[in-house]
Design an enzyme around this catalytic site. Sequence first.
Site, short mmCIF file in Angstrom:
data_model
loop_
_atom_site.label_atom_id
_atom_site.label_comp_id
_atom_site.label_asym_id
_atom_site.label_seq_id
_atom_site.Cartn_x
_atom_site.Cartn_y
_atom_site.Cartn_z
N LEU A 163 0.80 -1.22 0.00
CA LEU A 163 0.00 0.00 0.00
C LEU A 163 0.84 1.27 0.00
CD1 LEU A 163 -2.84 -1.06 2.48
CD2 LEU A 163 -2.76 -1.32 0.01
N ILE A 219 1.38 -15.88 -15.58
CA ILE A 219 1.64 -15.75 -17.01
C ILE A 219 2.34 -17.00 -17.52
CG2 ILE A 219 3.87 -14.56 -16.76
CD1 ILE A 219 1.19 -13.84 -19.44
N ARG A 223 12.72 -13.15 -12.09
CA ARG A 223 13.40 -13.42 -13.33
C ARG A 223 12.77 -14.57 -14.13
NH1 ARG A 223 19.31 -13.88 -12.35
NH2 ARG A 223 18.90 -11.78 -11.62
N CYS A 278 17.75 -9.39 -26.47
CA CYS A 278 16.59 -9.83 -25.71
C CYS A 278 16.97 -9.86 -24.23
CB CYS A 278 16.07 -11.18 -26.20
SG CYS A 278 16.95 -12.59 -25.52
N CYS A 311 6.78 -11.76 2.10
CA CYS A 311 5.77 -12.81 2.22
C CYS A 311 6.23 -14.10 1.55
CB CYS A 311 4.42 -12.35 1.69
SG CYS A 311 4.52 -11.58 0.09
#
Lengths: 597, 543
Positions: free
Chosen positions: A63, A102, A125, A164, A179
């Site tokens: 936050l 993803i 990474r 890349c 966490c």
Amino acid sequence: TEVPTMAQLVGPLRKELADSLFSCRVLVVGAGGIGCELLKNLVLTGFKNIEVIDLDTIDVSNLNRQFLFQKKHVGKSKAQVAKESVLRFCPSANITAYHDSIMNPDYNVEFFRNFQLVMNALDNRAARNHVNRMCLAADIPLIESGTAGYLGQVTVIKKGQTECYECQPKPTQKTFPGCTIRNTPSEPIHCIVWAKYLFNQLFGEEDADQEVSPDTADPEAAWNPADAAARATASDQDGDIKRVSTKEWARSTGYDPVKLFNKLFKDDIMYLLTMDKLWKKRKAPLPLDWTEIQQIESSQEEACGTGLKDQQVLGVQGYTQLFRRSVETLRSQLIEKGEGAELVWDKDDPPAMDFVTAAANLRMNVFSMNMKSRFDVKSMAGNIIPAIATTNAVIAGLIVLEALKILNSDFDQCRTVSLRSQSNLMCTRPLYVQIEDGKGTILISSEEGETEANNNKFLSDFGIRNGSRLQADDFLQDYTLLVNVIHSEELEKDVEFEVVGDAPDKAPAPSAPEEGKNIANGNKDSAQPSTSSKAAAEDDDVLIIDSDEEPSSSTMEASPESSNRKRKHHDADDAASKRKRLDQQPADDDEDIIALD
Amino acid sequence: MTDNKTSKEQKYDRQLRLWGDHGQETLENAHVCLINATATGTEILKNLVLPGIGVFTLVDGHKVSGEDVGNNCVSITIFSKPKVTYMLNDVVLILQNRAQAATELLQELNSDVSGNFVEESPDKLLDNSPEFFHRFSLVIGVQLPESTYLRLGSVLWEAGVPFLICRTYGLIGYMRLIVKEHTVVESHPDNALEDLRLDQPFTELKHHVESYDLDNMEKKDHSHTPWIIVVAKYLEKWYSEHNSQLPKNYKEKEAFRKLIREGILTNENGTPEDEENFEEAIKNVNTALNPTKVPSATEDIFNAEQCENITSQSPSFWVIAHGVRDFVRNEGNGKLPVRGTIPDMIADSDKFIKLQNVYRDKAMKDAAVVSKHVEALLQSVGKPPESTSEQEIKLFCKNAAFLRVVRCRSLAEEYIVSVSIASCMDSTDSEMVLYLMLRSVDRFYQQHSRYPGVYNYQVEEDINKLKLCVNSLLQEYSLNVNVKDDYIHEFCRYGAAEPHTVAAFLGGSAAQEAIKIITHQFVPFNNTFLYNAMSQTSATFQL
């Protein structure tokens, strides 16, 4: 409430660009520190169709910078809340939110091809590597970014035109979110950091930043009230431990190794298990029980690994014993020093190192990771990445500027921008860097004696890993073969490697060089689901041309052809058309492409 | 109460790692004034509210309403509207007198922060009660016309309140910091050398080094002796052969490395053992033998008038600086107080901790001596000794080599003398040209009461008018520099717009500088920052 477009803002931006803002689809990977800022900047610049994906839920420590989230959102999906918050101030935006990783195979190359542009706002990474590869495979421009404290960077990645993400070797990542350490470790290093913190909590200077117990402020705690009761029961099992500091509690038990063990590896883990949301997409931890471990026949457990004692990996029982022994030693050290004394963790202090090795490995076991030797544990350590709103704001602003250039096809205008510490100085460098041609290391040579020393080595000794490319030259035939090495865990027994893709006609029958053995034994961090590997042809010179290169990308840069040639082949250079082309042109200068999808 | 503290610790966890609890505390005690809630202004405010600034006061005379769209301020209002709506709903609503709702929305962003609003233009406030601005820790002026920031600049300069001017103009970002004197104890240097005193060891260190006898040691102890000791030992050897001179150049340092290497134990076959501590010693030769001296920036601080003439009004920075100076000139024999930290190194815990304590104890002793000087000094100006804390003195001593004082020139000075403009115009594309262009559009505004290019149909004629402004500026300052027509066209094209991405960049940068100024940690820029979003370059000038 219509939001002005970049075209309105900077009148002169071409009309086509203005139109493309309305029509284009972009993907934002990550809705955290950079992601929140980025989503805001995108809609306020006039982007309409945005998809955002994030696996995480909102934590209190977000936050201070992730302004789309508020206290009431703690525990909810970042992607979903980000979408809702953005829609509040820009209702006309068309945003799709995915609460997912993803790296989930559902998001395949086809998925990536839905977008004109992908923007990374990630914090690890593995996912960066993955998105990098997917974007290269789909030939979609990617804007990569990251921040750490006052530092930040934005880079444009475009297949065949820029480096890349994986072109430059990256130093080992050393810092991790709290966490992850406390609740959801996914790599051995997380457990090692946790164990170091634990040492300080028990024996050293207590540091609020080094909490080791389950994060009670964790999202899910407030998010599913039904769990609260279950959790209360779990923590009650050990009396009042939640209310006193770890150290006080440990002291009250007289640093009883059994009690410590059961709290750390059983009760705390059971407590974590009550946060069931955490384990929906992760493998749940498995609590350990002291008594049960004592009952394991010691003969069943054998140290694996060879060489020095330090390099052996003990079993659960071995580490349980090490835990007990080290706790006892440290306890007596503490007593010796007298009231109020503190121990200082030192990697060179055997009992301290033993303690961390044991505790880290037991935790690795709980979280189903392969355990590590004392030697390996010693060489790893870490802190938490500091993060502030200001750097993220700056970086997200820069990302959108690069995005506009990409949509305008101004690739030559794209820059890698680095934000240096403290000062507002930026350094920029033009992007058009050709992929490096490799280090020219010769692996196997038909020239007698030249590479004999390599025969007993593993591929990994040369840095060859998932995605490495080997170039085999047969000078007699003037024949060059490119081999993409892909890591696989799934080979059948006794199968050392497998060749996939269509073998070119003229290629010599593939046979196994000694290095082949290790192929299925390599890099475990690979982000890519892999199928097989192919070894080089016997007696040919094998040259590592770019060990850091992504398998299916920029192959033209890697081949020793002139740049004209590269351009010519460029349009044919996608995964689907590649195989076809291989069938038709088995002649020299061919490549064996191993399918990734 | 403790609950609140824990929740703050959790919320601010990631930033506490940058500026610490004491930095956070200063931040939470700060009161910042921000003028104009444009895109840039709201971005800045957001980036200050999130990390938990104490109080902010927003001054904005603009009403945000549909009617504003289409007037001269079109670019400002149209772009501030959505931004205001999204983040500072409170601002919009306040401007529309909906205070209740505003407070609630602000609480959502960060309930620890309180905000005030003044629905008045800064010019009116300057007319009626310029002392209004005296109360703030920092005033941030966003998208202000030249006349306003000049007036405000002089009021704040007199009052000693730091002033940060921020401006997004098309694809250009501009910041100007105006602060008479800004002192920094914790400058957090990137690559600080360790303070090991190997060239001039203090007595306790000498004794400690003497307690080691490398020649008569078990192998285990030999290879676990901290490298600092190893270097110190071989330095003695070196001295005896080299006229007590430190190895100075590369060649001598190489020879010294060789000397250390020869000290590595060998096994029965005569091959050297693997002694990592010796390898570390060899690696560290270069930096460890740097002569101990007072850095010039610290020396300048000692010689400053503020350090010389301590009064009862002197800020504690100068009082302590004076105390440290007294230490250096007396007990310290020309050296600063020992910092008291050593880097991590290969050694067994016992040896490491003993060595660490040698440095730490000396640092505490030195700081205690400084305290005595400070105490005497305070007494001499009639202030109680408690007016500086032990903690403050220790922190100061630890950072004595990194002290910084930033003095910015005032706007008035900037407008009188054009010190470095010409010299910075080394190429026609230097960022300095952006500065000249901003000054020119201000001139345009002065003459035409609007910025160039805000209406499409006027762009063509504005180009010529702006060109006149550029030329008159160059003439006035007798600047023989070439401003390319491209820039004049470009700035007309901008139409004083405030594109969001540029505003986001500048909002982040400005808030970061604001935090530096408030916390007195890290070194703020001095004094003009220019950002070119097209070329993605930036530059800092002292104007």
